[in-house]
Design an enzyme around this catalytic site. Structure first.
Site, mmCIF file in Angstrom:
data_model
loop_
_atom_site.group_PDB
_atom_site.id
_atom_site.type_symbol
_atom_site.label_atom_id
_atom_site.label_comp_id
_atom_site.label_asym_id
_atom_site.label_seq_id
_atom_site.Cartn_x
_atom_site.Cartn_y
_atom_site.Cartn_z
ATOM 1 N NE ARG A 1 -3.895 0.424 1.937
ATOM 2 C CZ ARG A 1 -5.121 0.405 2.472
ATOM 3 N NH1 ARG A 1 -5.356 1.059 3.597
ATOM 4 N NH2 ARG A 1 -6.114 -0.238 1.906
ATOM 5 C CG HIS B 1 -8.251 -0.002 -2.899
ATOM 6 N ND1 HIS B 1 -7.466 -1.090 -2.584
ATOM 7 C CD2 HIS B 1 -8.935 0.304 -1.756
ATOM 8 C CE1 HIS B 1 -7.656 -1.426 -1.314
ATOM 9 N NE2 HIS B 1 -8.541 -0.600 -0.786
ATOM 10 C CD GLN C 1 -12.996 -1.929 -1.094
ATOM 11 O OE1 GLN C 1 -12.261 -1.851 -0.134
ATOM 12 N NE2 GLN C 1 -14.202 -2.453 -1.021
ATOM 13 C CG ASP D 1 -13.728 6.134 -0.904
ATOM 14 O OD1 ASP D 1 -13.741 5.924 0.332
ATOM 15 O OD2 ASP D 1 -12.675 6.121 -1.580
ATOM 16 C CB CYS E 1 -14.124 0.966 -0.055
ATOM 17 S SG CYS E 1 -13.641 2.689 0.178
ATOM 18 N NE ARG F 1 -10.534 -5.493 0.180
ATOM 19 C CZ ARG F 1 -9.681 -4.541 0.604
ATOM 20 N NH1 ARG F 1 -10.162 -3.431 1.111
ATOM 21 N NH2 ARG F 1 -8.378 -4.681 0.474
HETATM 22 N N1 CP Z 1 -11.308 -0.383 2.239
HETATM 23 C C1 CP Z 1 -10.056 -0.469 2.706
HETATM 24 O O1 CP Z 1 -9.088 -0.634 1.962
HETATM 25 O O2 CP Z 1 -9.965 -0.355 4.056
HETATM 26 P P1 CP Z 1 -8.631 -0.246 4.909
HETATM 27 O O3 CP Z 1 -8.005 1.082 4.573
HETATM 28 O O4 CP Z 1 -9.072 -0.344 6.327
HETATM 29 O O5 CP Z 1 -7.696 -1.357 4.516
HETATM 30 N N1 NVA Z 2 -10.057 6.538 -1.245
HETATM 31 C C1 NVA Z 2 -9.692 6.091 0.083
HETATM 32 C C2 NVA Z 2 -9.919 4.635 0.217
HETATM 33 C C3 NVA Z 2 -9.646 4.076 1.576
HETATM 34 C C4 NVA Z 2 -9.776 2.588 1.636
HETATM 35 C C5 NVA Z 2 -8.250 6.449 0.372
HETATM 36 O O1 NVA Z 2 -7.425 6.343 -0.549
HETATM 37 O O2 NVA Z 2 -7.955 6.841 1.484
#
Ligand code: CP
Ligand code: NVA
Length: 302
Positions: free
Chosen positions: A100, A127, A130, A219, A259, A287
């Site tokens: 990430r 993502h 997701q 989101d 999400c 997930r």
């Molecule tokens: N939706 C998602 O990726 O959640 P987290 O940031 O908690 O991993």
């Molecule tokens: N768009 C959000 C998604 C979190 C899972 C972010 O990037 O923070």
């Protein structure tokens, strides 16, 4: 291995592989065997996580592997050492490296080092993990998704891009509702429209997107790393809250999806988020099933 050396975006899969991953995600764990037996999977997180970390760790264990979590600060991509040094070293310990990251370019450099399998656990661009869960949840609800309509209300961000790609590959009608400055560009819409058999349109009006839709997604308005712009963003998205009145415009059987993490009273009202149409907890649980399906696919389970 499956021959798939990286999943940085859903488009790395294509329609056939996406369907195979979804089939594997639905299978009982015992049928998948232990394709990661004895293998390590590195999980590097430059940003916080609840769902992604837990779902990936459990999916790796369910397939017989060993997950190793490290925080971004410990690894120090391009600060403690170059991305290429990190990935070449991790490749000696792990069958898969998943990360990430703030900068999608770091994932591209990991992939281009061509030393191990790389998975995107969220970047500024996309993502995909997701999106796998998103389409899994929608398919459980509706069966074949071809011809169904998915509405996205809010920021055209990492989650929106991956959801659009997955939905289009499965033949869905994608309708985006995004404010000026936070929408998909003309070039992006053209790129999306060339994916799969679905169709994509964009409007500034949430009602246009949601009317008759089968799944309504949104989101946060402020993604991780955008905290300094929170006030400006909240003003720009003020008319984009998914509330009960907006959901009324959707199809009778429509579901609400997010999400998470979610901010009640901003992008969605508590009434909708916690209401009967909401599938957010099932989506979060998916997930893990989707992660297991992808990892099994990458490890060669069929
Ligand atoms: N939706 C998602 O990726 O959640 P987290 O940031 O908690 O991993
Ligand atoms: N768009 C959000 C998604 C979190 C899972 C972010 O990037 O923070």
């Amino acid at each position: 291995m499956s021959g798939l050396r990286a999943m940085l975006d859903i488009t790395d899969l294509g329609a056939d592989a996406l369907r195979e991953v979804l089939d594997l995600s639905r299978r009982p764990i015992v049928e998948l065997g232990r394709p990661l037996e004895g293998d390590g999977v590195a999980l590097v997180f430059e940003k916080p996580s609840n769902r992604t970390r837990h779902s990936m760790e459990m999916a790796v264990v369910q397939l017989g592997g060993h997950p190793v979590y490290t925080r971004g600060e410990e690894v120090g991509l391009d600060s403690r050492e170059p991305v290429e040094d990190v990935i070449r070293v991790l490749a000696g310990y792990h069958r898969i490296v998943a990360a990430r990251v703030f900068d999608h370019g770091h994932l591209v450099r990991m992939r281009d080092a061509d030393v191990t399998t790389v998975v995107n656990l969220l970047s500024d661009r996309s993502h995909p993990m997701q999106a796998l869960a998103d389409v899994l949840t929608m398919s459980r609800e509706f069966g074949d998704l071809s011809g169904r309509t998915v509405a996205w209300v809010g920021d055209y961000n990492n989650v929106a891009r991956s959801l659009s790609e997955a939905s289009l590959l499965l033949g869905m009608e994608v309708r985006l509702a995004c404010p000026d400055g936070y929408h998909a560009s003309v070039e992006e819409l053209e790129r999306l429209s060339r994916l799969g058999s679905g169709s994509v349109t964009q409007s500034a009006d949430p009602r246009v997107a949601v009317t008759g839709a089968h799944a309504v997604h949104t989101d946060t308005w402020v993604s991780m790393g955008q905290e300094d712009d929170a006030a400006v963003r909240r003003a720009a998205f003020a008319e984009y809250t998914v509330d009960g009145a907006l959901m009324e415009a959707a199809a009778t059987e429509a579901i609400f999806m997010h999400c998470m993490p979610a901010y009640r009273g901003l992008e969605v009202t508590a009434e909708v988020f916690d209401g009967p149409r909401s599938r957010v907890i099932e989506q979060a649980h998916d997930r893990m099933h989707a992660a297991r399906g992808l990892l099994a696919y990458m490890a060669g389970a069929r």
